[in-house]
Design a protein around this motif. Structure first.
Motif, PDB file in Angstrom:
ATOM      1  N   GLU A 350       0.833  -1.207   0.000  1.00  0.00           N
ATOM      2  CA  GLU A 350       0.000   0.000   0.000  1.00  0.00           C
ATOM      3  C   GLU A 350       0.870   1.261   0.000  1.00  0.00           C
ATOM      4  O   GLU A 350       0.591   2.230  -0.705  1.00  0.00           O
ATOM      5  N   LYS A 351       1.932   1.221   0.787  1.00  0.00           N
ATOM      6  CA  LYS A 351       2.865   2.347   0.823  1.00  0.00           C
ATOM      7  C   LYS A 351       3.533   2.529  -0.541  1.00  0.00           C
ATOM      8  O   LYS A 351       3.687   3.657  -1.030  1.00  0.00           O
ATOM      9  N   LYS A 352       3.916   1.417  -1.170  1.00  0.00           N
ATOM     10  CA  LYS A 352       4.547   1.457  -2.489  1.00  0.00           C
ATOM     11  C   LYS A 352       3.603   2.034  -3.536  1.00  0.00           C
ATOM     12  O   LYS A 352       4.040   2.732  -4.455  1.00  0.00           O
ATOM     13  N   LEU A 353       2.312   1.762  -3.404  1.00  0.00           N
ATOM     14  CA  LEU A 353       1.327   2.297  -4.334  1.00  0.00           C
ATOM     15  C   LEU A 353       1.379   3.821  -4.359  1.00  0.00           C
ATOM     16  O   LEU A 353       1.254   4.441  -5.420  1.00  0.00           O
ATOM     17  N   TYR A 354       1.586   4.410  -3.184  1.00  0.00           N
ATOM     18  CA  TYR A 354       1.669   5.871  -3.101  1.00  0.00           C
ATOM     19  C   TYR A 354       3.049   6.376  -3.516  1.00  0.00           C
ATOM     20  O   TYR A 354       3.158   7.255  -4.382  1.00  0.00           O
ATOM     21  N   THR A 355       4.101   5.823  -2.912  1.00  0.00           N
ATOM     22  CA  THR A 355       5.445   6.373  -3.096  1.00  0.00           C
ATOM     23  C   THR A 355       6.033   6.122  -4.482  1.00  0.00           C
ATOM     24  O   THR A 355       6.791   6.947  -4.991  1.00  0.00           O
ATOM     25  N   ASP A 356       5.685   4.975  -5.085  1.00  0.00           N
ATOM     26  CA  ASP A 356       6.296   4.610  -6.371  1.00  0.00           C
ATOM     27  C   ASP A 356       5.382   4.844  -7.568  1.00  0.00           C
ATOM     28  O   ASP A 356       5.835   4.711  -8.713  1.00  0.00           O
ATOM     29  N   SER A 357       4.107   5.165  -7.332  1.00  0.00           N
ATOM     30  CA  SER A 357       3.204   5.317  -8.468  1.00  0.00           C
ATOM     31  C   SER A 357       2.319   6.556  -8.363  1.00  0.00           C
ATOM     32  O   SER A 357       2.455   7.488  -9.159  1.00  0.00           O
ATOM     33  N   ALA A 358       1.416   6.601  -7.394  1.00  0.00           N
ATOM     34  CA  ALA A 358       0.427   7.685  -7.334  1.00  0.00           C
ATOM     35  C   ALA A 358       1.083   9.055  -7.195  1.00  0.00           C
ATOM     36  O   ALA A 358       0.787   9.985  -7.969  1.00  0.00           O
ATOM     37  N   ILE A 359       1.981   9.206  -6.231  1.00  0.00           N
ATOM     38  CA  ILE A 359       2.608  10.507  -5.993  1.00  0.00           C
ATOM     39  C   ILE A 359       3.518  10.932  -7.150  1.00  0.00           C
ATOM     40  O   ILE A 359       3.409  12.070  -7.646  1.00  0.00           O
ATOM     41  N   PRO A 360       4.435  10.075  -7.648  1.00  0.00           N
ATOM     42  CA  PRO A 360       5.267  10.486  -8.793  1.00  0.00           C
ATOM     43  C   PRO A 360       4.447  10.810 -10.042  1.00  0.00           C
ATOM     44  O   PRO A 360       4.770  11.755 -10.765  1.00  0.00           O
ATOM     45  N   ASN A 361       3.387  10.036 -10.308  1.00  0.00           N
ATOM     46  CA  ASN A 361       2.570  10.312 -11.485  1.00  0.00           C
ATOM     47  C   ASN A 361       1.791  11.616 -11.331  1.00  0.00           C
ATOM     48  O   ASN A 361       1.575  12.340 -12.309  1.00  0.00           O
ATOM     49  N   ASN A 362       1.380  11.929 -10.110  1.00  0.00           N
ATOM     50  CA  ASN A 362       0.751  13.227  -9.861  1.00  0.00           C
ATOM     51  C   ASN A 362       1.710  14.368 -10.168  1.00  0.00           C
ATOM     52  O   ASN A 362       1.298  15.435 -10.649  1.00  0.00           O
ATOM     53  N   GLU A 363       2.987  14.154  -9.873  1.00  0.00           N
ATOM     54  CA  GLU A 363       3.974  15.201 -10.128  1.00  0.00           C
ATOM     55  C   GLU A 363       4.081  15.523 -11.615  1.00  0.00           C
ATOM     56  O   GLU A 363       4.362  16.669 -11.985  1.00  0.00           O
ATOM     57  N   ILE A 364       3.880  14.518 -12.467  1.00  0.00           N
ATOM     58  CA  ILE A 364       3.883  14.764 -13.914  1.00  0.00           C
ATOM     59  C   ILE A 364       2.755  15.720 -14.275  1.00  0.00           C
ATOM     60  O   ILE A 364       2.946  16.693 -15.026  1.00  0.00           O
ATOM     61  N   LEU A 365       1.580  15.473 -13.732  1.00  0.00           N
ATOM     62  CA  LEU A 365       0.425  16.335 -13.988  1.00  0.00           C
ATOM     63  C   LEU A 365       0.642  17.723 -13.392  1.00  0.00           C
ATOM     64  O   LEU A 365       0.297  18.739 -14.012  1.00  0.00           O
ATOM     65  N   ILE A 366       1.230  17.785 -12.205  1.00  0.00           N
ATOM     66  CA  ILE A 366       1.493  19.071 -11.552  1.00  0.00           C
ATOM     67  C   ILE A 366       2.474  19.910 -12.372  1.00  0.00           C
ATOM     68  O   ILE A 366       2.306  21.127 -12.514  1.00  0.00           O
ATOM     69  N   ARG A 367       3.508  19.263 -12.921  1.00  0.00           N
ATOM     70  CA  ARG A 367       4.478  20.009 -13.733  1.00  0.00           C
ATOM     71  C   ARG A 367       3.807  20.625 -14.955  1.00  0.00           C
ATOM     72  O   ARG A 367       4.138  21.739 -15.364  1.00  0.00           O
ATOM     73  N   GLY A 368       2.840  19.893 -15.518  1.00  0.00           N
ATOM     74  CA  GLY A 368       2.116  20.437 -16.659  1.00  0.00           C
ATOM     75  C   GLY A 368       1.284  21.644 -16.280  1.00  0.00           C
ATOM     76  O   GLY A 368       1.279  22.668 -16.983  1.00  0.00           O
ATOM     77  N   LEU A 369       0.581  21.549 -15.164  1.00  0.00           N
ATOM     78  CA  LEU A 369      -0.229  22.677 -14.700  1.00  0.00           C
ATOM     79  C   LEU A 369       0.647  23.858 -14.277  1.00  0.00           C
ATOM     80  O   LEU A 369       0.311  25.015 -14.523  1.00  0.00           O
ATOM     81  N   SER A 370       1.778  23.562 -13.663  1.00  0.00           N
ATOM     82  CA  SER A 370       2.659  24.630 -13.170  1.00  0.00           C
ATOM     83  C   SER A 370       3.290  25.413 -14.312  1.00  0.00           C
ATOM     84  O   SER A 370       3.411  26.637 -14.247  1.00  0.00           O
ATOM     85  N   SER A 371       3.711  24.708 -15.366  1.00  0.00           N
ATOM     86  CA  SER A 371       4.368  25.387 -16.478  1.00  0.00           C
ATOM     87  C   SER A 371       3.404  26.236 -17.278  1.00  0.00           C
ATOM     88  O   SER A 371       3.829  27.098 -18.051  1.00  0.00           O
ATOM     89  N   GLY A 372       2.103  26.015 -17.095  1.00  0.00           N
ATOM     90  CA  GLY A 372       1.115  26.830 -17.799  1.00  0.00           C
ATOM     91  C   GLY A 372       0.438  27.810 -16.879  1.00  0.00           C
ATOM     92  O   GLY A 372       0.726  29.017 -16.866  1.00  0.00           O
ATOM     93  N   MET A 373      -0.454  27.320 -16.056  1.00  0.00           N
ATOM     94  CA  MET A 373      -1.295  28.149 -15.217  1.00  0.00           C
ATOM     95  C   MET A 373      -0.495  29.014 -14.241  1.00  0.00           C
ATOM     96  O   MET A 373      -0.678  30.230 -14.158  1.00  0.00           O
ATOM     97  N   LEU A 374       0.413  28.404 -13.479  1.00  0.00           N
ATOM     98  CA  LEU A 374       1.117  29.160 -12.453  1.00  0.00           C
ATOM     99  C   LEU A 374       2.073  30.186 -13.051  1.00  0.00           C
ATOM    100  O   LEU A 374       2.267  31.266 -12.486  1.00  0.00           O
ATOM    101  N   LYS A 375       2.658  29.869 -14.182  1.00  0.00           N
ATOM    102  CA  LYS A 375       3.571  30.805 -14.830  1.00  0.00           C
ATOM    103  C   LYS A 375       2.848  32.093 -15.209  1.00  0.00           C
ATOM    104  O   LYS A 375       3.387  33.195 -15.055  1.00  0.00           O
ATOM    105  N   ASP A 376       1.638  31.959 -15.687  1.00  0.00           N
ATOM    106  CA  ASP A 376       0.858  33.134 -16.074  1.00  0.00           C
ATOM    107  C   ASP A 376       0.552  33.999 -14.850  1.00  0.00           C
ATOM    108  O   ASP A 376       0.668  35.229 -14.891  1.00  0.00           O
ATOM    109  N   TYR A 377       0.186  33.369 -13.739  1.00  0.00           N
ATOM    110  CA  TYR A 377      -0.095  34.121 -12.523  1.00  0.00           C
ATOM    111  C   TYR A 377       1.147  34.835 -12.000  1.00  0.00           C
ATOM    112  O   TYR A 377       1.071  35.946 -11.478  1.00  0.00           O
TER     113      TYR A 377
END
Length: 456
Positions: A350-377
């Motif tokens: 269960e811990k591996k599900l978060y640390t090795d998959s869910a959280i790192p994959n979320n970071e991919i999505l966050i980088r996409g949002l950050s390079s667009g939305m947050l940069k404009d702000y």
């Protein structure tokens, strides 16, 4: 120039004839390679020499449609993994933080930016938006985020009325990347399912988030790569085993040949068909699986069923499922692998599900949002923004977070002692950069503020 003039006028030497023929052959190869790419759903206009290397057979790359259809939709284990990771990842809150001192300190931002993250669309919830995005990211390696609203608006363009901001996750298998002669992206063609008119979107209207594909195909096509590609042969093998397993009990295939034990003349075709029909009714079908049949006359039976190696292949399905889990960074224990299931192993999984998959994959999505939305702000306000994942409520990670908090507290105490010590500033900067990993400009700013406060 004379050689070129002779070729144009039709006066060619034998060597020139061979050169022209070789050139035509090369052009034909380039044409069929490009046509094949388009037919397979790939769209790139630069075909490099290595793509045309003769006698070098390349492993077939599954199209995005194949990955979503045969990988996600038709493969039970891959479907379960992608669905599970997407749902778990969507439950981790995205928290927007703002810095008013160039990144030295951060605090929660509870205004327009956070509202946009929490309300991406009036049609779907934030959780649904993130689940959809993660399914396409894991299932195809690509996510296309379209900024909805005023025509021509950029994904990073926001109106003052935050309620009008909407996003749409475009299906990856319905988007085609268009490039110019320099292989630069000029637009994204989006054709909704069932519609004949393509929507032509500029790079400013679409944010393309992807897993890096370092191969030549990735560079040429601008596409990302899904974990499904790495285990594609395993996916195909499991799909074939599933089909074989379903048909095995359905009609048992051809298990053997029944023949007369006596040396008599051969049956006629009509007699054979009648016997075949009677035999199928007697022993065929799942309801007759492993049933014993009694014959009133002596017969011979020749088995043509599965060999021991065939049976081993089917039994190897569990190992193949573990390989798919490995590709996605999850433990097979989370997906009914009872052989390795213990209470401790379940907690680790269960811990591996978060640390090795869910959280790192979320970071991919966050980088996409950050390079667009947050940069404009940042350009509009002069402040710095970032999106963090709030994992404080995840029970499986609490022990790690407690240890991390204790470590941070000790580090903070040590930093304060160093700042308040009487050692030279150059030594303070050296210690804080080398031992604690601070950036030198940040340490200089902290020292400046500390000295100003001490002077007051």
């Amino acid at each position: 120039m004379n050689v070129l003039r002779d070729i144009i006028k039709g006066k060619k030497t034998e060597a020139q004839e061979e050169a022209v023929k070789a050139g035509v052959d090369r052009l034909n190869k380039m044409y069929f390679e490009a046509k094949s790419s388009i037919d397979e759903g790939r769209d790139f206009k630069v075909i490099t020499g290595s793509a045309l290397t003769p006698n070098k057979k390349k492993q077939e790359r599954p199209t995005i449609e194949d990955q979503l259809e045969k990988g996600f939709a038709n493969n039970l284990i891959a479907h379960s993994i992608i669905k599970k990771v997407s749902e778990v990842a969507s439950q981790i809150p995205f928290v927007v933080e703002v810095s008013r001192d160039k990144g030295l300190t951060w605090e929660k931002e509870e205004g327009q930016v956070q509202f946009s993250i929490d309300n991406p669309s009036e049609k779907i919830t934030s959780s649904e938006f993130r689940i959809n995005a993660m399914i396409y990211l894991l299932g195809s390696g690509n996510v296309y985020l379209k900024r909805s609203g005023k025509k021509g608006a950029s994904i990073v363009s926001f109106s003052e009325d935050s309620s009008s901001i909407e996003y749409e996750v475009l299906p990856s298998n319905l988007v085609t990347i268009r490039t110019n002669a320099k292989n630069e992206i000029i637009r994204f063609d989006f054709q909704r399912n069932g519609e004949t008119v393509k929507e032509k979107l500029t790079p400013k209207q679409v944010k393309h988030v992807k897993f890096l594909d370092p191969t030549l195909f990735g560079h040429s096509s601008h596409l990302g790569i899904s974990p499904l590609v790495a285990c594609w042969n395993v996916i195909k093998a499991l799909n074939n085993l599933s089909i074989a397993d379903a048909s095995m009990l359905d009609n048992q295939g051809a298990l053997g040949v029944i023949s007369s034990k006596n040396d008599i003349s051969s049956m006629t075709e009509t007699e054979r068909e009648n016997l075949q029909e009677a035999t199928d009714g007697l022993i065929g079908g799942a309801e007759n699986y492993a049933k014993n049949i009694v014959s009133p006359t002596p017969i011979d039976y020749t088995s043509i069923g599965m060999t021991s190696s065939d049976l081993q292949m089917i039994e190897g399905g569990r190992f193949k499922e573990r390989q798919i889990c490995t590709a996605f960074g999850v433990s097979s224990i989370m997906f009914n692998d009872v052989e390795a299931s213990t209470l401790d192993n379940m907690k680790i999984a269960e811990k591996k599900l978060y640390t090795d998959s869910a959280i790192p994959n979320n970071e991919i999505l966050i980088r996409g949002l950050s390079s667009g939305m947050l940069k404009d702000y940042e350009q509009r306000t002069g402040l710095k923004y970032r999106i963090k994942q709030d994992t404080s409520e995840i029970e499986a990670l609490q022990q790690n977070q407690q240890l991390e908090a204790e470590k941070n507290a000790k580090n903070t105490e040590s930093v304060v002692k160093i700042l308040e010590s009487g050692i030279p500033e150059e030594m303070k900067i050296l210690i804080l950069t080398e031992a604690f990993g601070f950036e030198e400009d940040k340490i200089t700013e902290i020292l400046k503020k500390h000295n100003e406060k001490a002077g007051n």
